[in-house]
Design a protein around this motif. Structure first.
Motif, PDB file in Angstrom:
ATOM      1  N   GLU A   1       0.851  -1.191   0.000  1.00 42.66           N
ATOM      2  CA  GLU A   1       0.000   0.000   0.000  1.00 42.66           C
ATOM      3  C   GLU A   1       0.890   1.245   0.000  1.00 42.66           C
ATOM      4  O   GLU A   1       1.432   1.641   1.030  1.00 42.66           O
ATOM      5  N   PRO A   2       1.064   1.863  -1.174  1.00 45.02           N
ATOM      6  CA  PRO A   2       1.948   3.041  -1.264  1.00 45.02           C
ATOM      7  C   PRO A   2       1.641   4.069  -0.170  1.00 45.02           C
ATOM      8  O   PRO A   2       2.531   4.507   0.544  1.00 45.02           O
ATOM      9  N   CYS A   3       0.383   4.463  -0.062  1.00 43.02           N
ATOM     10  CA  CYS A   3      -0.005   5.272   1.101  1.00 43.02           C
ATOM     11  C   CYS A   3      -1.284   4.708   1.691  1.00 43.02           C
ATOM     12  O   CYS A   3      -1.318   4.236   2.805  1.00 43.02           O
ATOM     13  N   GLY A   4      -2.360   4.752   0.879  1.00 45.44           N
ATOM     14  CA  GLY A   4      -3.672   4.387   1.403  1.00 45.44           C
ATOM     15  C   GLY A   4      -4.334   5.636   1.955  1.00 45.44           C
ATOM     16  O   GLY A   4      -3.737   6.364   2.751  1.00 45.44           O
ATOM     17  N   LEU A   5      -5.559   5.883   1.493  1.00 42.68           N
ATOM     18  CA  LEU A   5      -6.302   7.026   2.018  1.00 42.68           C
ATOM     19  C   LEU A   5      -7.465   6.568   2.875  1.00 42.68           C
ATOM     20  O   LEU A   5      -7.919   7.308   3.746  1.00 42.68           O
ATOM     21  N   THR A   6      -7.929   5.333   2.660  1.00 47.25           N
ATOM     22  CA  THR A   6      -9.148   4.926   3.374  1.00 47.25           C
ATOM     23  C   THR A   6      -8.904   4.864   4.890  1.00 47.25           C
ATOM     24  O   THR A   6      -9.780   5.199   5.665  1.00 47.25           O
ATOM     25  N   GLN A   7      -7.696   4.469   5.302  1.00 42.99           N
ATOM     26  CA  GLN A   7      -7.433   4.441   6.742  1.00 42.99           C
ATOM     27  C   GLN A   7      -7.388   5.861   7.324  1.00 42.99           C
ATOM     28  O   GLN A   7      -7.750   6.076   8.479  1.00 42.99           O
ATOM     29  N   LEU A   8      -6.964   6.838   6.491  1.00 48.07           N
ATOM     30  CA  LEU A   8      -6.925   8.228   6.970  1.00 48.07           C
ATOM     31  C   LEU A   8      -8.349   8.771   7.113  1.00 48.07           C
ATOM     32  O   LEU A   8      -8.692   9.402   8.121  1.00 48.07           O
ATOM     33  N   ILE A   9      -9.161   8.503   6.085  1.00 47.33           N
ATOM     34  CA  ILE A   9     -10.553   8.972   6.144  1.00 47.33           C
ATOM     35  C   ILE A   9     -11.251   8.311   7.332  1.00 47.33           C
ATOM     36  O   ILE A   9     -11.968   8.960   8.107  1.00 47.33           O
ATOM     37  N   ALA A  10     -11.008   6.993   7.492  1.00 49.28           N
ATOM     38  CA  ALA A  10     -11.652   6.266   8.591  1.00 49.28           C
ATOM     39  C   ALA A  10     -11.308   6.914   9.930  1.00 49.28           C
ATOM     40  O   ALA A  10     -12.198   7.249  10.720  1.00 49.28           O
ATOM     41  N   MET A  11     -10.020   7.132  10.184  1.00 51.04           N
ATOM     42  CA  MET A  11      -9.637   7.726  11.477  1.00 51.04           C
ATOM     43  C   MET A  11     -10.313   9.078  11.673  1.00 51.04           C
ATOM     44  O   MET A  11     -10.808   9.394  12.749  1.00 51.04           O
TER      45      MET A  11
ATOM     46  N   ARG B   1     -11.930   8.831  19.735  1.00 49.84           N
ATOM     47  CA  ARG B   1     -11.732  10.284  19.818  1.00 49.84           C
ATOM     48  C   ARG B   1     -10.309  10.665  19.428  1.00 49.84           C
ATOM     49  O   ARG B   1     -10.077  11.673  18.749  1.00 49.84           O
ATOM     50  N   ARG B   2      -9.355   9.827  19.872  1.00 46.92           N
ATOM     51  CA  ARG B   2      -7.953  10.091  19.520  1.00 46.92           C
ATOM     52  C   ARG B   2      -7.778  10.094  17.997  1.00 46.92           C
ATOM     53  O   ARG B   2      -7.092  10.925  17.427  1.00 46.92           O
ATOM     54  N   ASP B   3      -8.443   9.153  17.332  1.00 52.32           N
ATOM     55  CA  ASP B   3      -8.337   9.057  15.876  1.00 52.32           C
ATOM     56  C   ASP B   3      -8.924  10.298  15.206  1.00 52.32           C
ATOM     57  O   ASP B   3      -8.376  10.814  14.240  1.00 52.32           O
TER      58      ASP B   3
END
Ligand code: ADP
Ligand code: GLC
Length: 501
Positions: A402-412, A476-478
């Protein structure tokens, strides 16, 4: 006299304003005009973040016929000319259609012959001449408009010929003064085909078809490889991936080429546009929320999601989302092999994605086998993606790479806890939960093994069902974690200044 000295000191203290940099982005997709994955998000969000940091940005895109009519209607004709391309000297029409929106200037390269298929990407035999045309036409259009940027920032193989055209056929023209950056979003796609045909399609001189530039093997030429050799700087979308692609496993045949060019390779992690992804004003969410009320409102979103998808409605169930292109990259074989063990009466799984037929069918099968607990939405649907980010407790990203991945960022950012494999940008953006210190943003595993994915999901479930207070703290931290473009856009700006002091 004393006053004068103080005044002089003050002038010395004021930092010199940094010069304003102008950048042309060249790439094959950009939200909201056309998007198949994260590249489209980056082409939308990074220019905006750079403008906020005092850069001038123009984004150059193909004018695909599939761009929605509401955008086509707003484009304004900027000019046209004819350009040669193939080795036989045949000439092609290049139109420039412009659309200015939110401070960003979008210039669309128009040509019916190349850009009228329904999908941006079809097959290499069509795509390689199409993006050769696009790369050359983008440079010609910049000369035509007399807009000579400091930096030309190219993205992926589709724009990889830009640095080569710039230093060969465009040498001596105004645009040749620009420096180039080539960003690798995904090394899996390189644009490789039989060398004599590539030579014909691109019209490029023999000197670039050597083993250190475009020649890939005895018979083939590689467009990305050539671009990497000619670019002034190479970046990729996370630091870990920048290291990984220099190894044989992740290097997809280009690891030694990348090691050779490692001196000009940097990793800069992606961010997300926090206005595009804002749970407190998201019209696609049944109930909007922020950090102060996420725990309550997520339950409302979960119930609405369950209702919309025909799942058993119960706010106490643990809902796991998966939003992804359904390809080998994304670790779906792991998901498929453990899904029956995940469904235990307390857990639901929601899949949104399209792609390889074997994954589409496997998820359809699971929806059928576990009706009420599994829902497989085999489609591309922005609105549904928002609902899943908002209504799930956890999001799976068990990628092979996964070069970066955006879905984990959006999810957090939406208070949804990621469960990820420690690779590429996933490793750089998700700090593993530590039960002793109660720190971290999600659950992670290292080796590419289904058992380890299952274990990570089970650790997440254990925390959710037995220590809800701690789970809620992580949510909340995410949400508070900085996943914006601010820091990374600043790093790109510094890179532009480094290339053009
Ligand atoms: P990649 O670029 O490898 O596909 P990323 O995680 O960088 O992966 O970006 C994926 C983007 O595409 C995210 O914005 C995600 O929400 C979106 N996306 C992926 N599949 C779908 C789908 N089926 N429907 C809606 N959005 C999707
Ligand atoms: C690619 C990668 C993904 C990355 C995206 C944007 O599609 O697969 O990991 O987030 O590009 O850079």
């Amino acid at each position: 006299m004393a006053e004068k000295i103080v005044a002089e000191q003050k002038t010395q203290d004021i930092p010199m304003p940094e010069p304003r940099r102008s950048v042309a982005f060249i790439g094959s997709e950009c939200y909201p005009f056309v998007k198949t994955g994260g590249l489209g998000d980056v082409m939308y969000a990074l220019p905006k973040a750079l403008i906020a940091q005092n850069c001038d940005v123009k984004v150059i895109l193909p004018r695909y016929r599939c761009i929605p009519q509401k955008f086509q209607d707003k484009m304004i004709y900027r000019g046209e000319f004819w350009m040669d391309l193939f080795a036989d000297g045949r000439r092609f029409y290049v139109g420039i259609m412009e659309y200015v929106w939110d401070g960003v200037v979008y210039d669309f390269i128009d040509n019916e012959e190349f850009f009228s298929s329904g999908n941006p990407y079809t097959n290499l035999v069509d795509d390689m001449p199409k993006y050769s045309f696009f790369s050359k036409a983008a440079l010609a259009a910049l000369n035509y408009m007399n807009w000579i940027p400091d930096i030309i920032h190219c993205h992926d193989w589709q724009a990889a010929l830009v640095p080569i055209y710039l230093r060969t056929q465009f040498a001596g023209t105004p645009i040749a003064g620009a420096k180039t950056i080539l960003t690798i979003h995904n090394l899996r796609f390189q644009g490789i085909y039989w060398l004599p045909t590539v030579q014909y399609w691109t019209g490029l001189p023999g000197e670039v078809f050597t083993i250190d530039v475009m020649k890939q093997s005895y018979a083939d030429a590689n467009m990305l490889k050539g671009g990497l050799a000619y670019a002034d700087m190479i970046t990729t979308v996370s630091e870990t991936y920048a290291g990984e692609i220099q190894t044989p496993f992740y290097g997809d045949g280009l690891d030694s080429h990348l090691r050779h060019h490692a001196w000009k390779l940097r990793g800069i992690v992606n961010g997300i546009d926090c206005r595009q992804w804002d749970s407190s004003s998201d019209e696609k969410l049944p109930a909007v929320y922020d950090c102060s009320n996420v725990i309550e409102k997520k339950k409302e979103n979960k119930l609405a999601l369950q209702r919309a998808l025909g799942l058993r409605e119960d706010e106490n169930l643990f809902v796991i989302g998966l939003i992804s292109r359904l390809t080998d990259q994304k670790g779906l074989d792991l998901v498929n092999s453990i899904l029956p063990a995940v469904i235990d009466g307390n857990t639901q799984v929601v899949v949104l994605g399209t792609g390889d037929v074997q994954y589409e069918n496997a998820f359809r099968y699971y929806e059928d086998a576990y009706r009420g607990s599994v829902c497989s939405c085999i489609m591309y649907d922005e609105a549904r993606a928002h609902m899943i980010y908002g209504g799930s407790d956890a999001l799976l990203v068990p990628s092979l790479f996964e070069p970066c991945g955006l879905t984990q960022l959006i999810a957090m950012h939406y208070g949804t806890v990621p469960v990820v494999r420690e690779t590429g940008g996933l490793k750089d953006t998700v700090q593993p939960y530590n039960q002793f210190t109660n720190e971290g943003n999600g659950f992670t595993f290292d080796r590419y093994e289904a058992g380890l994915l299952l274990d990570a999901i089970n650790r997440a479930k254990t925390l959710y069902f037995t220590e809800r207070g701690r789970w809620d703290e992580m949510v909340r931290r995410d949400m508070e974690k900085d996943v914006s473009w601010d820091q990374s856009a600043e790093r790109y700006r510094q890179l532009y200044l480094e290339l053009k002091p």
